[in-house]
Design a protein around this motif. Sequence first.
Motif, PDB file in Angstrom:
ATOM      1  N   ASN A 342       0.829  -1.212   0.000  1.00  0.00           N
ATOM      2  CA  ASN A 342       0.000   0.000   0.000  1.00  0.00           C
ATOM      3  C   ASN A 342       0.860   1.258   0.000  1.00  0.00           C
ATOM      4  OD1 ASN A 342      -2.351  -1.518   0.007  1.00  0.00           O
ATOM      5  ND2 ASN A 342      -2.633  -1.392   2.220  1.00  0.00           N
ATOM      6  N   THR A 345       2.174   1.742  -3.486  1.00  0.00           N
ATOM      7  CA  THR A 345       1.149   2.304  -4.359  1.00  0.00           C
ATOM      8  C   THR A 345       0.934   3.786  -4.077  1.00  0.00           C
ATOM      9  OG1 THR A 345       0.065   0.142  -4.435  1.00  0.00           O
ATOM     10  CG2 THR A 345      -1.240   2.048  -5.126  1.00  0.00           C
ATOM     11  N   LYS A 541      -5.336   0.812   1.956  1.00  0.00           N
ATOM     12  CA  LYS A 541      -5.131   1.101   0.533  1.00  0.00           C
ATOM     13  C   LYS A 541      -5.300   2.591   0.267  1.00  0.00           C
ATOM     14  CE  LYS A 541      -6.338  -3.371  -1.461  1.00  0.00           C
ATOM     15  NZ  LYS A 541      -7.214  -4.107  -2.403  1.00  0.00           N
ATOM     16  N   PRO A 542      -4.383   3.193  -0.477  1.00  0.00           N
ATOM     17  CA  PRO A 542      -4.478   4.629  -0.748  1.00  0.00           C
ATOM     18  C   PRO A 542      -5.588   4.937  -1.753  1.00  0.00           C
ATOM     19  CG  PRO A 542      -2.639   3.693  -1.955  1.00  0.00           C
ATOM     20  CD  PRO A 542      -3.184   2.587  -1.084  1.00  0.00           C
ATOM     21  N   ASN A 543      -6.055   6.159  -1.722  1.00  0.00           N
ATOM     22  CA  ASN A 543      -7.082   6.619  -2.654  1.00  0.00           C
ATOM     23  C   ASN A 543      -6.902   8.119  -2.843  1.00  0.00           C
ATOM     24  OD1 ASN A 543      -9.325   7.357  -4.104  1.00  0.00           O
ATOM     25  ND2 ASN A 543     -10.814   6.693  -2.563  1.00  0.00           N
ATOM     26  N   ASP A 545      -8.653  10.250  -4.130  1.00  0.00           N
ATOM     27  CA  ASP A 545      -9.904  11.007  -3.990  1.00  0.00           C
ATOM     28  C   ASP A 545     -10.472  10.922  -2.582  1.00  0.00           C
ATOM     29  OD1 ASP A 545      -9.869  11.663  -6.754  1.00  0.00           O
ATOM     30  OD2 ASP A 545     -10.679   9.682  -7.224  1.00  0.00           O
ATOM     31  N   ALA A 546      -9.677  10.422  -1.635  1.00  0.00           N
ATOM     32  CA  ALA A 546     -10.172  10.237  -0.273  1.00  0.00           C
ATOM     33  C   ALA A 546     -10.559  11.570   0.358  1.00  0.00           C
ATOM     34  CB  ALA A 546      -9.113   9.547   0.569  1.00  0.00           C
ATOM     35  N   ASP A 550     -11.640   9.393   5.707  1.00  0.00           N
ATOM     36  CA  ASP A 550     -11.495   8.162   4.931  1.00  0.00           C
ATOM     37  C   ASP A 550     -10.237   7.426   5.395  1.00  0.00           C
ATOM     38  OD1 ASP A 550     -10.731   6.317   2.818  1.00  0.00           O
ATOM     39  OD2 ASP A 550     -12.185   7.347   1.540  1.00  0.00           O
ATOM     40  N   ALA A 552      -8.126   5.887   3.840  1.00  0.00           N
ATOM     41  CA  ALA A 552      -7.023   6.025   2.883  1.00  0.00           C
ATOM     42  C   ALA A 552      -6.179   7.270   3.122  1.00  0.00           C
ATOM     43  CB  ALA A 552      -7.571   6.050   1.455  1.00  0.00           C
ATOM     44  N   ASN A 556      -2.268   7.948   2.003  1.00  0.00           N
ATOM     45  CA  ASN A 556      -2.015   9.019   1.039  1.00  0.00           C
ATOM     46  C   ASN A 556      -0.898   9.940   1.534  1.00  0.00           C
ATOM     47  OD1 ASN A 556      -4.063   8.027  -0.530  1.00  0.00           O
ATOM     48  ND2 ASN A 556      -5.529   9.674  -0.080  1.00  0.00           N
TER      49      ASN A 556
END
Length: 575
Positions: A342, A345, A541-543, A545-546, A550, A552, A556
């Motif tokens: 993660n 990523t 898990k990164p996102n 758009d978090a 969130d 993520a 991030n």
Amino acid sequence: MVTLAQLRDTELSGLIPAATAYDTLSSNFSKHVQIMQQEVLKHVYNANWVGNAAGAANASLQRTSNRLDAAHTEMSAVSGLLREASESFLLAQSKLKVALQEAQNLGLTVADDGTVSWPAPSKTERNDPGYNVPEQAKALANRISEAVTEAGNADQKIAGLLNALTERARNGTGLEADKAAADLKAVTQQGVDLMAAGFPPAGASPADVNGWWKGLTPEEQQRLIKAHPDLLGMRDGIPAAARNQANQLNLANLITKYQQKPDLTDDERQKLDGFLAIDKKLKERKDQPPPVFLLGVSEEGQGRGILSYGNPDTATNVSAYVPGMATKLTDVANKDGDRALNVYTAARIADANASVASMVWLGYDPPPDAMKVLEGDTRPLEVADTDRAEKGGAAYDKFMAGLRATHDGPRAHLVALAHSYGTTTVGLGAQMSGGTGADDIILVGSPGTGAHKASELNIDPSHVWVGEADNDPVTHAPPLDRVAMAVTGPFAPPVDDYWQEHTPPNRLWHGQDPASKEFGANRFAVPDGDIRSAHSLYMEKPNPDAQPGDPAISANNIGQIVAGNYSNVTRQEQR
């Protein structure tokens, strides 16, 4: 005495076939031993033959069997000694050849007595402050001398043992079981000693180990990897590709070893489960990006495992994550390995143009799961002290120095990342001489680092980053002395009330709260979670758009730090 010319010019390829021939001879001879024991002795003993003649015959046959067995042992000793001779001489010859080639590349001349000479410098070279041929020549002369001396010492020791074995064969004492066993033990120990003499000492720096490795021919490097993967796989300073190759070989050996054990203890079963989980993960991801490197595996302590997503020797941004309490070897392949992926990523999202390597490092023994206390295991209570963290911190510092030593190209952006008790491990390592060598330190879910201020971590405090969820109970754990005072005595007040009244501001289990103003580090935003989940949400898990809250968001931010994009990190007010 071995001369430079002898070591340089001798063809050593015949030693291994000679050892193999002795292996064949020994194997064939063992069949005679088996026939003697299973066919002759067995039938005579079971024949119900009694009397003086029977007693004498039985004694004679037993002596003959013992002598045959001793002869087989002596043959095994000769075979082992020839292999040790081959390994020792090939290793020394490889070092010599590389040094001689470097001398030739520099335009130096090496005489047969080891003297190194060079052309007289031109006027331009004499005026050049960077002209250092004499220093290079001196260093090469030392390496040449060391290689020849190493071969000479090995030759003397091996010749002595071979002469002793020959004399035993000549006078018959080698047919005595106790002397044959002593010979085999001496040969085995000699092999250990000779290999130790050819390898860097245990306390050698990763830079010295890397210099030793580079001083070997590619052929010798491959030979050592295949012959001694257990000696190379965990050695800091060996390049990642070579460590991966050695560790995958050693992993297979460890799985076989533990699967063949008749009765595994609980700890041994846990190690085997870990080895199998790592093997499964490597096979699952064999053809998937990013490439996975097994940088460490061993049966030491509770088990060791180091897995890297991406090649740390070539990556621009490199992070090494240290997990905390209750981490098992299986977690390297699963939970904590997933966290490392993660982070990989997240760093790639933060900077798609930069290469990344993200590792999980289980190179120490974290305190086991607290639930084991219910089974009578007191080791989880060791989370209350720092002995495991101190040992782990020293090992982590050496690992990080190894990453620096083996990196190709421009200096990597190196990040130390830790969670829970792992932050205590990294924090204590950072306070040791030289520290972690990292460009940034990231601490999440920390019970304290043993430091009062970020400036004590051998790094600019502006490059120390802390993520602590307000609902994470570990980040509110009080100092141990306060806990002891709160829970003793017949009129002890409720613990929560006592902490609030008596605990110094922002002090935790292992020192100052890293998220506090007093500590002086950067605090970044993480999900609050709840009291049960918050401690485990830092590397989800990164996102990109978090939104705030969130899970993520923490990954991030970690990805932005690993990528060096500090202005993109979402900050949070210090405690």
